[in-house]
Design a protein around this motif. Sequence first.
Motif, PDB file in Angstrom:
ATOM      1  N   LYS A 125      43.670  69.035   8.507  1.00 46.16           N
ATOM      2  CA  LYS A 125      44.314  67.729   9.314  1.00 46.16           C
ATOM      3  C   LYS A 125      43.722  66.650   9.088  1.00 46.16           C
ATOM      4  O   LYS A 125      42.751  65.928   8.017  1.00 46.16           O
ATOM      5  N   CYS A 126      44.583  65.761   8.416  1.00 45.31           N
ATOM      6  CA  CYS A 126      44.946  64.922   8.239  1.00 45.31           C
ATOM      7  C   CYS A 126      43.917  63.699   9.177  1.00 45.31           C
ATOM      8  O   CYS A 126      43.492  64.572  10.674  1.00 45.31           O
ATOM      9  N   GLY A 127      43.465  62.479   8.977  1.00 44.43           N
ATOM     10  CA  GLY A 127      42.593  61.195  10.350  1.00 44.43           C
ATOM     11  C   GLY A 127      44.038  61.236  11.686  1.00 44.43           C
ATOM     12  O   GLY A 127      43.182  61.355  12.564  1.00 44.43           O
ATOM     13  N   CYS A 128      45.326  61.341  11.003  1.00 48.15           N
ATOM     14  CA  CYS A 128      46.394  61.235  12.315  1.00 48.15           C
ATOM     15  C   CYS A 128      46.122  62.803  13.149  1.00 48.15           C
ATOM     16  O   CYS A 128      47.051  62.825  14.484  1.00 48.15           O
ATOM     17  N   GLY A 129      45.661  63.230  12.674  1.00 45.33           N
ATOM     18  CA  GLY A 129      45.540  64.902  13.729  1.00 45.33           C
ATOM     19  C   GLY A 129      46.382  66.135  13.438  1.00 45.33           C
ATOM     20  O   GLY A 129      46.659  66.827  13.880  1.00 45.33           O
ATOM     21  N   GLN A 130      47.706  65.818  12.045  1.00 41.78           N
ATOM     22  CA  GLN A 130      48.345  66.189  11.926  1.00 41.78           C
ATOM     23  C   GLN A 130      47.548  67.192  10.917  1.00 41.78           C
ATOM     24  O   GLN A 130      46.921  66.168   9.797  1.00 41.78           O
ATOM     25  N   PRO A 131      48.402  67.819  10.655  1.00 34.86           N
ATOM     26  CA  PRO A 131      47.775  69.122   9.145  1.00 34.86           C
ATOM     27  C   PRO A 131      48.813  68.423   8.104  1.00 34.86           C
ATOM     28  O   PRO A 131      49.364  67.913   7.761  1.00 34.86           O
ATOM     29  N   PHE A 132      47.148  68.104   7.193  1.00 33.96           N
ATOM     30  CA  PHE A 132      48.367  67.708   5.947  1.00 33.96           C
ATOM     31  C   PHE A 132      49.681  67.408   5.813  1.00 33.96           C
ATOM     32  O   PHE A 132      50.328  66.630   5.430  1.00 33.96           O
ATOM     33  N   SER A 133      50.000  68.756   4.966  1.00 35.25           N
ATOM     34  CA  SER A 133      51.174  69.154   5.730  1.00 35.25           C
ATOM     35  C   SER A 133      52.415  68.498   6.105  1.00 35.25           C
ATOM     36  O   SER A 133      53.638  68.309   5.687  1.00 35.25           O
ATOM     37  N   GLU A 134      51.955  68.288   6.984  1.00 37.33           N
ATOM     38  CA  GLU A 134      53.439  67.832   8.024  1.00 37.33           C
ATOM     39  C   GLU A 134      53.007  66.481   8.520  1.00 37.33           C
ATOM     40  O   GLU A 134      53.317  65.821   9.574  1.00 37.33           O
ATOM     41  N   CYS A 135      51.873  65.617   8.417  1.00 36.44           N
ATOM     42  CA  CYS A 135      51.721  63.883   7.174  1.00 36.44           C
ATOM     43  C   CYS A 135      52.377  63.501   6.941  1.00 36.44           C
ATOM     44  O   CYS A 135      52.821  63.397   5.924  1.00 36.44           O
TER      45      CYS A 135
END
Length: 161
Positions: free
Chosen positions: A46-56
């Motif tokens: 997960k990115c800091g935005c809360g989304q999985p890396f592939s969906e950020c």
Amino acid sequence: MKVIYIVGVGRSGSTLLERMLGAIPGFVNAGEVNALFSRVAEQDQKCGCGQPFSECDYWRAVGDAAFGGWGPITERMARLQPNVVRQRFVPRLATGVTGAAARRDLDEYLDAHQRLYQAIASVSGAEVIVDASKSTAQLFALRRIEDLDLRVINLVRDSRG
């Protein structure tokens, strides 16, 4: 291209420091850049935005700008990294004394990181990238990128903390 590189050990407060620095106007917190290929992208963390890396959206834009997408570069850099930036390689990274094959691998690795930093700066619009990779070997490798204005923070945890 300006990069503030945090070097030190894990559990030293680097996450707090990188987030504070990343909040300064004109700065962007890129996290542990050396983990993007080896852990973050491969494990779809997960990115800091809360989304999985592939969906950020942000990291997808960075990957597109740097490499035309994360695709094969992720696997290639994840395989290359242990052959290039290990702690035991610091002497050769510091002196530049190495064989031709190791130099080719290092050049490829550094080219990918230069493109990655450029894409982070372009997509974020930031003037300064904060990289909390903490790896001494990574630091010695990165200082070979000529267009990189590399500033170092040596973070030491106070044992009384």
